[in-house]
Motif scaffolding. Structure first.
Motif, PDB file in Angstrom:
ATOM      1  N   THR A 113      13.659  -3.348  -2.216  1.00 15.23           N
ATOM      2  CA  THR A 113      13.058  -3.929  -3.413  1.00 15.23           C
ATOM      3  C   THR A 113      14.160  -4.482  -4.310  1.00 15.23           C
ATOM      4  OG1 THR A 113      11.245  -2.337  -3.340  1.00 15.23           O
ATOM      5  CG2 THR A 113      11.659  -3.425  -5.455  1.00 15.23           C
ATOM      6  N   PRO A 114      14.056  -5.748  -4.749  1.00 15.87           N
ATOM      7  CA  PRO A 114      15.077  -6.291  -5.652  1.00 15.87           C
ATOM      8  C   PRO A 114      15.148  -5.500  -6.959  1.00 15.87           C
ATOM      9  CG  PRO A 114      13.659  -8.032  -4.788  1.00 15.87           C
ATOM     10  CD  PRO A 114      13.023  -6.739  -4.411  1.00 15.87           C
ATOM     11  N   LYS A 115      16.350  -5.374  -7.485  1.00 18.74           N
ATOM     12  CA  LYS A 115      16.538  -4.656  -8.748  1.00 18.74           C
ATOM     13  C   LYS A 115      15.748  -5.300  -9.876  1.00 18.74           C
ATOM     14  CE  LYS A 115      20.660  -4.728 -10.647  1.00 18.74           C
ATOM     15  NZ  LYS A 115      22.088  -4.413 -10.859  1.00 18.74           N
ATOM     16  N   ALA A 116      15.585  -6.627  -9.839  1.00 18.57           N
ATOM     17  CA  ALA A 116      14.833  -7.318 -10.878  1.00 18.57           C
ATOM     18  C   ALA A 116      13.355  -6.944 -10.854  1.00 18.57           C
ATOM     19  CB  ALA A 116      14.982  -8.832 -10.717  1.00 18.57           C
ATOM     20  N   SER A 136      20.114  -5.298  -5.452  1.00 15.51           N
ATOM     21  CA  SER A 136      19.180  -4.249  -5.046  1.00 15.51           C
ATOM     22  C   SER A 136      19.279  -3.066  -5.991  1.00 15.51           C
ATOM     23  CB  SER A 136      19.480  -3.795  -3.619  1.00 15.51           C
ATOM     24  OG  SER A 136      19.389  -4.879  -2.726  1.00 15.51           O
ATOM     25  N   GLY A 137      18.162  -2.360  -6.135  1.00 17.20           N
ATOM     26  CA  GLY A 137      18.133  -1.228  -7.030  1.00 17.20           C
ATOM     27  C   GLY A 137      18.777   0.012  -6.435  1.00 17.20           C
ATOM     28  N   THR A 138      18.839   1.065  -7.225  1.00 14.54           N
ATOM     29  CA  THR A 138      19.334   2.365  -6.767  1.00 14.54           C
ATOM     30  C   THR A 138      18.132   3.192  -6.326  1.00 14.54           C
ATOM     31  OG1 THR A 138      21.165   2.275  -8.342  1.00 14.54           O
ATOM     32  CG2 THR A 138      20.609   4.436  -7.417  1.00 14.54           C
ATOM     33  N   PRO A 139      17.961   3.433  -5.025  1.00 12.48           N
ATOM     34  CA  PRO A 139      16.734   4.074  -4.558  1.00 12.48           C
ATOM     35  C   PRO A 139      16.658   5.550  -4.927  1.00 12.48           C
ATOM     36  CG  PRO A 139      18.257   3.802  -2.745  1.00 12.48           C
ATOM     37  CD  PRO A 139      18.874   3.106  -3.922  1.00 12.48           C
ATOM     38  N   ARG A 140      15.439   6.036  -4.977  1.00 12.30           N
ATOM     39  CA  ARG A 140      15.160   7.444  -5.224  1.00 12.30           C
ATOM     40  C   ARG A 140      14.426   8.022  -4.021  1.00 12.30           C
ATOM     41  NH1 ARG A 140      10.747  10.018  -6.979  1.00 12.30           N
ATOM     42  NH2 ARG A 140       9.660   8.165  -7.782  1.00 12.30           N
ATOM     43  N   ALA A 141      14.846   9.185  -3.563  1.00 10.55           N
ATOM     44  CA  ALA A 141      14.198   9.821  -2.414  1.00 10.55           C
ATOM     45  C   ALA A 141      12.751  10.185  -2.761  1.00 10.55           C
ATOM     46  CB  ALA A 141      14.974  11.065  -1.997  1.00 10.55           C
ATOM     47  N   MET A 142      11.835   9.874  -1.876  1.00 10.11           N
ATOM     48  CA  MET A 142      10.419  10.144  -2.103  1.00 10.11           C
ATOM     49  C   MET A 142      10.122  11.631  -2.011  1.00 10.11           C
ATOM     50  SD  MET A 142       8.875   7.034   0.212  1.00 10.11           S
ATOM     51  CE  MET A 142       7.159   7.190  -0.289  1.00 10.11           C
ATOM     52  N   THR A 143       9.204  12.080  -2.820  1.00  8.72           N
ATOM     53  CA  THR A 143       8.709  13.441  -2.710  1.00  8.72           C
ATOM     54  C   THR A 143       7.649  13.500  -1.604  1.00  8.72           C
ATOM     55  OG1 THR A 143       6.891  13.095  -4.270  1.00  8.72           O
ATOM     56  CG2 THR A 143       9.038  13.744  -5.187  1.00  8.72           C
ATOM     57  N   GLY A 144       7.300  14.696  -1.184  1.00  2.62           N
ATOM     58  CA  GLY A 144       6.249  14.844  -0.194  1.00  2.62           C
ATOM     59  C   GLY A 144       4.936  14.250  -0.665  1.00  2.62           C
ATOM     60  N   GLU A 145       4.625  14.411  -1.958  1.00  3.93           N
ATOM     61  CA  GLU A 145       3.397  13.865  -2.517  1.00  3.93           C
ATOM     62  C   GLU A 145       3.420  12.337  -2.486  1.00  3.93           C
ATOM     63  OE1 GLU A 145       5.267  16.195  -3.918  1.00  3.93           O
ATOM     64  OE2 GLU A 145       3.931  17.953  -3.780  1.00  3.93           O
ATOM     65  N   GLU A 146       4.580  11.737  -2.743  1.00  7.55           N
ATOM     66  CA  GLU A 146       4.686  10.272  -2.704  1.00  7.55           C
ATOM     67  C   GLU A 146       4.560   9.742  -1.279  1.00  7.55           C
ATOM     68  OE1 GLU A 146       7.467   9.472  -6.654  1.00  7.55           O
ATOM     69  OE2 GLU A 146       8.398  10.132  -4.781  1.00  7.55           O
ATOM     70  N   ILE A 147       5.074  10.493  -0.317  1.00  6.62           N
ATOM     71  CA  ILE A 147       4.916  10.091   1.082  1.00  6.62           C
ATOM     72  C   ILE A 147       3.443  10.123   1.462  1.00  6.62           C
ATOM     73  CG2 ILE A 147       5.411  10.756   3.476  1.00  6.62           C
ATOM     74  CD1 ILE A 147       8.148  11.765   2.463  1.00  6.62           C
ATOM     75  N   ALA A 148       2.739  11.185   1.081  1.00 10.30           N
ATOM     76  CA  ALA A 148       1.311  11.293   1.386  1.00 10.30           C
ATOM     77  C   ALA A 148       0.527  10.158   0.720  1.00 10.30           C
ATOM     78  CB  ALA A 148       0.778  12.643   0.919  1.00 10.30           C
ATOM     79  N   ALA A 149       0.881   9.819  -0.504  1.00  4.50           N
ATOM     80  CA  ALA A 149       0.196   8.731  -1.207  1.00  4.50           C
ATOM     81  C   ALA A 149       0.448   7.387  -0.528  1.00  4.50           C
ATOM     82  CB  ALA A 149       0.654   8.681  -2.666  1.00  4.50           C
ATOM     83  N   ARG A 429       7.216  -8.347 -14.238  1.00  5.97           N
ATOM     84  CA  ARG A 429       7.474  -7.177 -15.085  1.00  5.97           C
ATOM     85  C   ARG A 429       6.738  -7.304 -16.419  1.00  5.97           C
ATOM     86  NH1 ARG A 429      12.405  -4.422 -13.782  1.00  5.97           N
ATOM     87  NH2 ARG A 429      12.016  -3.216 -15.667  1.00  5.97           N
ATOM     88  N   LYS A 430       6.708  -8.512 -16.952  1.00  4.47           N
ATOM     89  CA  LYS A 430       6.027  -8.742 -18.227  1.00  4.47           C
ATOM     90  C   LYS A 430       4.520  -8.490 -18.079  1.00  4.47           C
ATOM     91  CE  LYS A 430       5.384 -12.301 -21.795  1.00  4.47           C
ATOM     92  NZ  LYS A 430       5.720 -13.712 -22.198  1.00  4.47           N
ATOM     93  N   GLN A 431       3.950  -8.918 -16.959  1.00  4.53           N
ATOM     94  CA  GLN A 431       2.514  -8.730 -16.733  1.00  4.53           C
ATOM     95  C   GLN A 431       2.191  -7.257 -16.536  1.00  4.53           C
ATOM     96  OE1 GLN A 431       0.076 -11.374 -16.798  1.00  4.53           O
ATOM     97  NE2 GLN A 431      -1.027  -9.454 -17.170  1.00  4.53           N
ATOM     98  N   LEU A 432       3.026  -6.522 -15.808  1.00  2.46           N
ATOM     99  CA  LEU A 432       2.814  -5.090 -15.653  1.00  2.46           C
ATOM    100  C   LEU A 432       2.790  -4.383 -17.010  1.00  2.46           C
ATOM    101  CD1 LEU A 432       4.974  -3.958 -12.576  1.00  2.46           C
ATOM    102  CD2 LEU A 432       2.470  -4.039 -12.731  1.00  2.46           C
ATOM    103  N   ALA A 433       3.719  -4.754 -17.853  1.00  2.27           N
ATOM    104  CA  ALA A 433       3.770  -4.149 -19.188  1.00  2.27           C
ATOM    105  C   ALA A 433       2.521  -4.493 -19.988  1.00  2.27           C
ATOM    106  CB  ALA A 433       5.026  -4.624 -19.921  1.00  2.27           C
ATOM    107  N   ALA A 434       2.083  -5.759 -19.897  1.00  2.00           N
ATOM    108  CA  ALA A 434       0.892  -6.180 -20.634  1.00  2.00           C
ATOM    109  C   ALA A 434      -0.358  -5.455 -20.135  1.00  2.00           C
ATOM    110  CB  ALA A 434       0.699  -7.693 -20.499  1.00  2.00           C
ATOM    111  N   ASP A 435      -0.369  -5.114 -18.837  1.00  2.00           N
ATOM    112  CA  ASP A 435      -1.497  -4.404 -18.258  1.00  2.00           C
ATOM    113  C   ASP A 435      -1.417  -2.898 -18.474  1.00  2.00           C
ATOM    114  OD1 ASP A 435      -2.488  -6.796 -17.337  1.00  2.00           O
ATOM    115  OD2 ASP A 435      -1.746  -6.555 -15.295  1.00  2.00           O
ATOM    116  N   GLY A 436      -0.382  -2.456 -19.175  1.00  2.00           N
ATOM    117  CA  GLY A 436      -0.228  -1.032 -19.432  1.00  2.00           C
ATOM    118  C   GLY A 436       0.282  -0.234 -18.238  1.00  2.00           C
ATOM    119  N   ARG A 437       0.976  -0.920 -17.320  1.00  3.36           N
ATOM    120  CA  ARG A 437       1.500  -0.264 -16.111  1.00  3.36           C
ATOM    121  C   ARG A 437       2.983  -0.603 -15.927  1.00  3.36           C
ATOM    122  NH1 ARG A 437      -2.440  -1.910 -11.330  1.00  3.36           N
ATOM    123  NH2 ARG A 437      -1.909  -3.986 -12.103  1.00  3.36           N
TER     124      ARG A 437
END
Length: 439
Positions: A113-116, A136-149, A429-437
């Motif tokens: 995923t691009p950092k932008a 590129s961004g700095t990745p974060r290891a997924m939790t078990g719950e995130e893998i299931a999702a 990113r602007k649209q996500l913020a406007a949508d409250g996400r």
């Protein structure tokens, strides 16, 4: 006797493809600011569907809007609105209007995923891409719950595709995207049930396949795109790839598409990365026979209990028919040629032409030191990106109802898409913020 290219193929699920030519998935980046289907995308697939192709695989449809390959990706990560449903149905109908079939490639970009788009995307582990430029961004290891999702999102997207008139889905397990990140010991450093030995690293792929198969139903295809190798030291190897094919044999897949490489070692574009790869470069015999991954496909045919699709390098009808006749491939994947020759499949099958165009070797950002053979590794990579962007440019021209632009310069399209990606990411990113996400 009809040539093999023209012969129909009935997949294990019962879906019949009218011929053996497949438009392989490419990223189109034609979604709207909320990552929905647009009229431009519908126009593009209507045009491809009119060109005689047997199957189209729509590229990089993402199942998590926070982990995209690019801001312009279509996303299916929840129940669509009425307007979105209408566009999805219009997309599939336009593609199928002339008898072609269409599948949707479902993907999660993970650390690619691009950092932008997202500065901290999810991945198997917190191992960043080894690429210059800080894109590129700095990745974060997924939790078990995130893998299931994530598994649940693949399944939900499969159901939505089936309900909206598509013929199947392809699970993207190649090219360094999330599932490939789990498969590779280079990017998967986990010590839980999702990491370590190959059977654990392959668990995400297998669980996603099973979840998607549960939503498929009769006549709806489920396929996988898998690397023959990552071509990186310490990465997913050809031996491990064959072992995964054996694991997939019992899962009822309709086909596996063979490819290879990652962003760090982009062999899928017939390009070397900035660092030496672990596996050898392509054999001269393979180059002579066009297809980059045909040697691997030949070996894996003895293991695979499902049809195989081979993508990368095919240009001539002779090479395509030879591969089909020899049993080295059941489906022939085409990508870049179809960006400039939308009716190429019909003309190949009719015998009007015996080869597809190959423009990629002539695209460059400049002569000599600035060209693809530059002694400066970074310039070689920029030239490779310019070539990719040149084909994106053709896709966008067709989507806008214009003829292809064969005179476009490599430098111009590289700068165009570099700027366009940044602009789309900012709007996203602007649209996500406007949508409250917000991210």
């Amino acid at each position: 006797m009809p040539q093999p290219l023209a012969s129909a193929l009935t997949l294990p699920c019962g879906l019949t493809l009218p011929n053996r030519l497949v438009k392989a998935a490419m990223t189109e980046r034609l979604a709207d600011v909320r990552n929905g289907v647009t009229d431009r995308l519908i126009t593009l697939y209507r045009r491809w569907g009119e060109g005689g192709i047997g199957l189209m695989i729509a590229g990089n449809v993402m199942i998590d809007r926070y982990n995209l390959e690019a801001a312009g990706n279509v996303v299916i990560d929840g129940l669509p609105s009425d307007a979105q449903s209408a566009k999805l149905a219009e997309w599939s109908a336009a593609a199928r209007a002339q008898g072609a079939r269409i599948m949707v490639q479902l993907s999660h970009a993970g650390r690619q995923t691009p950092k932008a788009v997202n500065p901290n995307p999810l991945s198997a582990s917190d191992v960043a891409l080894d690429l210059p430029g800080g894109l590129s961004g700095t990745p974060r290891a997924m939790t078990g719950e995130e893998i299931a999702a994530t598994i649940a999102r693949f399944a939900q997207a499969t159901r939505i595709c089936r309900e909206h008139g598509f013929d199947g889905v392809q699970i993207h397990g190649a090219h360094g995207y999330l599932i490939n990140q789990f498969l590779s010991p280079r990017s998967n450093l986990r010590t839980d049930e999702w990491g370590g030995p190959l059977e654990n690293r392959a668990r995400l792929l297998l669980e996603v396949v099973r979840a998607c198969k549960a939503e498929a139903g009769p006549g709806f295809a489920v396929a996988v795109k898998l690397n023959s190798a990552d071509f990186q030291k310490g990465g997913f190897s050809s031996g491990e790839s064959m072992a995964v094919i054996e694991m997939l044999n019992g899962e009822g897949l309709d086909f596996v598409e063979i490819s290879g490489g990652t962003y760090e070692q982009p062999r899928m574009f017939d390009t070397e990365g900035l660092k030496d790869g672990e596996e050898p470069p392509l054999k001269a015999s393979t180059r002579a026979r066009e297809a980059y991954f045909l040697d691997y496909a030949r070996e894996v045919q003895n293991l695979a209990q499902m049809p195989l699709m081979v993508t990368g390098g095919f240009r001539t009808a002779v090479a395509m028919n030879d591969a089909l006749e020899a049993g080295e491939a059941d489906l022939i994947g085409l990508a870049r040629p179809l960006c400039v020759a939308l009716d190429g499949p019909a003309r190949l099958i009719s015998g009007e032409i015996d080869h597809l165009p190959s423009y990629e070797k002539s695209i460059r950002i400049g002569p000599g030191l600035l060209g693809p053979a530059s002694s400066i590794p970074m310039l070689r990579v920029v030239n490779a990106l310019a070539s990719v962007h040149w084909f994106y440019h053709q896709i966008h021209e067709v989507a806008d109802g214009r003829p292809v632009d064969l005179d476009a310069s490599g430098l111009r399209v590289f700068l165009k898409f570099y700027g366009l990606d940044a602009k789309m990411a900012k709007a996203y990113r602007k649209q996500l913020a406007a949508d409250g996400r917000p991210i």
